[in-house]
Design an enzyme around this catalytic site. Sequence first.
Site, mmCIF file in Angstrom:
data_model
loop_
_atom_site.group_PDB
_atom_site.id
_atom_site.type_symbol
_atom_site.label_atom_id
_atom_site.label_comp_id
_atom_site.label_asym_id
_atom_site.label_seq_id
_atom_site.Cartn_x
_atom_site.Cartn_y
_atom_site.Cartn_z
ATOM 1 N N ASP A 134 0.832 -1.212 0.000
ATOM 2 C CA ASP A 134 0.000 0.000 0.000
ATOM 3 C C ASP A 134 0.866 1.262 0.000
ATOM 4 O O ASP A 134 0.367 2.360 -0.246
ATOM 5 C CB ASP A 134 -0.961 0.014 1.194
ATOM 6 C CG ASP A 134 -0.271 0.001 2.557
ATOM 7 O OD1 ASP A 134 0.970 -0.157 2.610
ATOM 8 O OD2 ASP A 134 -0.976 0.152 3.577
ATOM 9 N N GLU A 135 2.190 1.098 0.267
ATOM 10 C CA GLU A 135 3.052 2.281 0.367
ATOM 11 C C GLU A 135 3.200 3.000 -0.973
ATOM 12 O O GLU A 135 3.609 4.150 -1.020
ATOM 13 C CB GLU A 135 4.422 1.889 0.958
ATOM 14 C CG GLU A 135 4.242 1.223 2.311
ATOM 15 C CD GLU A 135 5.515 1.016 3.116
ATOM 16 O OE1 GLU A 135 6.499 1.719 2.890
ATOM 17 O OE2 GLU A 135 5.494 0.129 3.998
ATOM 18 N N LYS A 162 8.754 -0.332 -5.572
ATOM 19 C CA LYS A 162 7.573 -1.206 -5.696
ATOM 20 C C LYS A 162 6.569 -0.584 -6.676
ATOM 21 O O LYS A 162 5.933 -1.289 -7.464
ATOM 22 C CB LYS A 162 6.916 -1.439 -4.328
ATOM 23 C CG LYS A 162 7.737 -2.251 -3.348
ATOM 24 C CD LYS A 162 8.013 -3.691 -3.780
ATOM 25 C CE LYS A 162 6.816 -4.591 -3.756
ATOM 26 N NZ LYS A 162 7.163 -6.017 -3.983
HETATM 27 P P1 NAD Z 1 11.167 -10.295 3.393
HETATM 28 O O1 NAD Z 1 12.218 -9.239 3.324
HETATM 29 O O2 NAD Z 1 10.884 -10.965 4.692
HETATM 30 O O3 NAD Z 1 11.518 -11.476 2.357
HETATM 31 C C1 NAD Z 1 11.975 -11.223 1.063
HETATM 32 C C2 NAD Z 1 12.512 -12.530 0.497
HETATM 33 O O4 NAD Z 1 13.002 -12.276 -0.820
HETATM 34 C C3 NAD Z 1 13.678 -13.125 1.297
HETATM 35 O O5 NAD Z 1 13.482 -14.504 1.499
HETATM 36 C C4 NAD Z 1 14.888 -12.866 0.430
HETATM 37 O O6 NAD Z 1 15.916 -13.857 0.588
HETATM 38 C C5 NAD Z 1 14.273 -12.900 -0.965
HETATM 39 N N1 NAD Z 1 15.068 -12.136 -1.919
HETATM 40 C C6 NAD Z 1 15.559 -10.876 -1.768
HETATM 41 N N2 NAD Z 1 16.268 -10.516 -2.858
HETATM 42 C C7 NAD Z 1 16.201 -11.561 -3.732
HETATM 43 C C8 NAD Z 1 16.715 -11.789 -5.038
HETATM 44 N N3 NAD Z 1 17.470 -10.856 -5.656
HETATM 45 N N4 NAD Z 1 16.441 -12.961 -5.657
HETATM 46 C C9 NAD Z 1 15.697 -13.918 -5.037
HETATM 47 N N5 NAD Z 1 15.197 -13.748 -3.781
HETATM 48 C C10 NAD Z 1 15.439 -12.587 -3.145
HETATM 49 O O7 NAD Z 1 9.875 -9.631 2.775
HETATM 50 P P2 NAD Z 1 8.335 -9.836 3.163
HETATM 51 O O8 NAD Z 1 8.003 -8.939 4.275
HETATM 52 O O9 NAD Z 1 8.047 -11.282 3.253
HETATM 53 O O10 NAD Z 1 7.654 -9.245 1.845
HETATM 54 C C11 NAD Z 1 7.392 -10.072 0.716
HETATM 55 C C12 NAD Z 1 6.766 -9.234 -0.379
HETATM 56 O O11 NAD Z 1 5.559 -8.644 0.109
HETATM 57 C C13 NAD Z 1 7.646 -8.080 -0.849
HETATM 58 O O12 NAD Z 1 7.514 -7.979 -2.251
HETATM 59 C C14 NAD Z 1 7.067 -6.856 -0.154
HETATM 60 O O13 NAD Z 1 7.256 -5.697 -0.925
HETATM 61 C C15 NAD Z 1 5.589 -7.240 -0.070
HETATM 62 N N6 NAD Z 1 4.856 -6.651 1.068
HETATM 63 C C16 NAD Z 1 5.342 -6.764 2.348
HETATM 64 C C17 NAD Z 1 4.595 -6.230 3.408
HETATM 65 C C18 NAD Z 1 5.062 -6.372 4.839
HETATM 66 O O14 NAD Z 1 4.442 -5.798 5.738
HETATM 67 N N7 NAD Z 1 6.113 -7.117 5.129
HETATM 68 C C19 NAD Z 1 3.384 -5.578 3.155
HETATM 69 C C20 NAD Z 1 2.920 -5.492 1.821
HETATM 70 C C21 NAD Z 1 3.667 -6.037 0.784
HETATM 71 P P1 TYD Z 2 8.206 -0.687 9.716
HETATM 72 O O1 TYD Z 2 7.946 -1.941 10.499
HETATM 73 O O2 TYD Z 2 9.605 -0.372 9.309
HETATM 74 O O3 TYD Z 2 7.226 -0.714 8.456
HETATM 75 P P2 TYD Z 2 6.893 0.458 7.354
HETATM 76 O O4 TYD Z 2 7.905 1.526 7.459
HETATM 77 O O5 TYD Z 2 7.009 -0.312 6.073
HETATM 78 O O6 TYD Z 2 5.503 0.916 7.666
HETATM 79 O O7 TYD Z 2 7.670 0.536 10.579
HETATM 80 C C1 TYD Z 2 6.342 0.624 11.033
HETATM 81 C C2 TYD Z 2 6.164 1.945 11.718
HETATM 82 O O8 TYD Z 2 6.988 1.986 12.894
HETATM 83 C C3 TYD Z 2 6.630 3.128 10.866
HETATM 84 O O9 TYD Z 2 5.783 4.256 11.124
HETATM 85 C C4 TYD Z 2 8.032 3.417 11.379
HETATM 86 C C5 TYD Z 2 7.933 3.061 12.854
HETATM 87 N N1 TYD Z 2 9.184 2.569 13.475
HETATM 88 C C6 TYD Z 2 9.650 3.146 14.660
HETATM 89 O O10 TYD Z 2 9.053 4.094 15.211
HETATM 90 N N2 TYD Z 2 10.808 2.657 15.203
HETATM 91 C C7 TYD Z 2 11.503 1.638 14.633
HETATM 92 O O11 TYD Z 2 12.579 1.235 15.158
HETATM 93 C C8 TYD Z 2 11.003 1.029 13.423
HETATM 94 C C9 TYD Z 2 11.730 -0.107 12.740
HETATM 95 C C10 TYD Z 2 9.827 1.521 12.882
#
Ligand code: NAD
Ligand code: TYD
Length: 354
Positions: A134-135, A162
């Site tokens: 959503d970012e 993204k």
């Molecule tokens: P994460 O950082 O935990 O995992 C990313 C994975 O991708 C890892 O296993 C890493 O080894 C692999 N990776 C990184 N670079 C690579 C490369 N060059 N080739 C092959 N593999 C590679 O991320 P996540 O939090 O699980 O997020 C997964 C997806 O969901 C991402 O595309 C992220 O943008 C999206 N997303 C995440 C969130 C969230 O809150 N975490 C929310 C919305 C969308």
């Molecule tokens: P984060 O988990 O990094 O996710 P995103 O930036 O993708 O939303 O952060 C969530 C919220 O928490 C964001 O507003 C930033 C804040 N934050 C802190 O205040 N302290 C921290 O050490 C971190 C990692 C995040």
Amino acid sequence: MSFKKTILVTGGAGFIGCHLVKLLVNKYPDYHIINLDLLTYAGNLENLKEVEDKDNYTFVKGDIVDSAFINKLFETHDFDGVIHLAAESHVDRSITDPMSFIKTNIVGTVNLLNAARHNWGDFKGKRFYHVSTDEVYGSLGETGFFVETTPYDPRSPYSASKASSDHLVRAYHHTYGLPIVISNCSNNYGPNQFPEKLIPLFINNIKHRKTLPVYGDGKYTRDWLWVLDHASAIDVIFHNGADGETYNIGGNNEWKNIDLIHVLCDVMDDLLGRAKGSSRELITFVKDRPGHDRRYAIDATKLKEELGWEPTIQSEDGMRKTAKWYLDNESWLENVTSGAYQQYYEKQYSTKVS
Ligand code: NAD
Ligand code: TYD
């Protein structure tokens, strides 16, 4: 063994990917799930122990930025679908090192799109699913929600990378007719998240009685989604979403950071048997993140009305479950923070197509 479908999941060793891979492998024994992951600091095969011996699961170590390798992989396997999650995913890292986000999130995505375009014949029965955030929509004021038609306004190197990959996925749909679907999801939380993101970082710090660095005034707002709910939404969208469409995924679960941190502190005091209020004393307001987006909030009506998906877990329950998971899995936390798993798996796998 012959399978009904072969699905490539990228980034399946990461936080969201591991829950998705486990869901797909267990729910669809007639699908072959191939997990492609580079095993960066964020990827960890320990997350997939539960399925590693299943006949319908294969792990391939490799880099999506390596176009020759990706092409070879598509030539070797006749994928019916790709669910693309591999990415650099942490905003703070994108501020210090934007280029690795450009390479993995943009170039890596284009390599996968090109391989699909060149290897998928007339595209019949194929689907390329991009898992996004959503970012990409930027930052909201006190009111309002992101809908699928909200104009893109990414403001960090992470969200810009993204947004760029979303645009490229849509461009391949419009230009070449590649069948695609995209979802944009809010902040996830739950087991197996690398402890650099807010919730696992703070759980780890509370455990070790370290300070909790709250950026700025702490009134930044996020909509938190239980990670297994995200995995179930991806399953629903992959199977039932309409071609070329975008779906927002959210938790109906908005929290100001400081309110969420207070709840987390209290849950941890309870679980650790510490005096109520003692973890709150660790809170320290620190210099704000540059370009920090004020508020994200998702309107997921389209997904509910068209595909019948809704989140199942609200945050206080989810936060307790999350905190308990990290306390019950101390060695996981120690191994990911020390890099021990990476060193171990580095020896087991070379970058090869199998
Ligand atoms: P994460 O950082 O935990 O995992 C990313 C994975 O991708 C890892 O296993 C890493 O080894 C692999 N990776 C990184 N670079 C690579 C490369 N060059 N080739 C092959 N593999 C590679 O991320 P996540 O939090 O699980 O997020 C997964 C997806 O969901 C991402 O595309 C992220 O943008 C999206 N997303 C995440 C969130 C969230 O809150 N975490 C929310 C919305 C969308
Ligand atoms: P984060 O988990 O990094 O996710 P995103 O930036 O993708 O939303 O952060 C969530 C919220 O928490 C964001 O507003 C930033 C804040 N934050 C802190 O205040 N302290 C921290 O050490 C971190 C990692 C995040």
